[in-house]
Design a protein around this motif. Sequence first.
Motif, short mmCIF file in Angstrom:
data_model
loop_
_atom_site.label_atom_id
_atom_site.label_comp_id
_atom_site.label_asym_id
_atom_site.label_seq_id
_atom_site.Cartn_x
_atom_site.Cartn_y
_atom_site.Cartn_z
N UNK A 58 38.49 -11.26 -15.58
CA UNK A 58 39.89 -11.46 -16.48
C UNK A 58 39.06 -12.91 -17.55
N UNK A 59 38.71 -12.46 -18.73
CA UNK A 59 38.35 -13.45 -19.51
C UNK A 59 39.15 -14.75 -20.05
N UNK A 64 37.29 -13.16 -11.44
CA UNK A 64 37.85 -11.59 -11.27
C UNK A 64 38.95 -11.50 -10.88
N UNK A 65 39.73 -10.51 -11.14
CA UNK A 65 41.12 -10.24 -10.86
C UNK A 65 41.11 -9.94 -9.27
N UNK A 66 42.16 -10.48 -8.92
CA UNK A 66 42.44 -9.98 -7.28
C UNK A 66 42.56 -8.94 -7.20
N UNK A 67 42.13 -8.18 -5.83
CA UNK A 67 42.15 -6.85 -5.40
C UNK A 67 42.12 -6.50 -4.13
N UNK A 68 42.55 -5.47 -3.58
CA UNK A 68 42.59 -5.25 -2.23
C UNK A 68 41.30 -4.69 -1.84
N UNK A 69 40.27 -4.34 -2.79
CA UNK A 69 39.27 -3.83 -2.39
C UNK A 69 37.77 -4.77 -3.03
#
Length: 83
Positions: A58-59, A64-69
């Motif tokens: 995310x600039x 980084x965007x939160x993720x389940x992965x």
Amino acid sequence: TAASFKAEARRRGYRVTNADTDLASGIQAVNKALLEGRVVINSSLKHLRQSLNQVVWNPLTSKPEPSNFDHEADCLRYMVRKL
């Protein structure tokens, strides 16, 4: 919780250290290790490869965007910080 997990691991005789959780420096460390060939990701590590491919930066937040992965990517980041 992380604290109870660490306490139990110490009780069982494992050496436990706190993780360096600074995201930006951890990502830089992983990139540097990959570029220098100190870390090579074997093609059989499919989940790790998928995790790294799903990271979206995310600039606006410079994170980084939160993720389940992202668990595998986080694990790699923590491991590289200890190299």
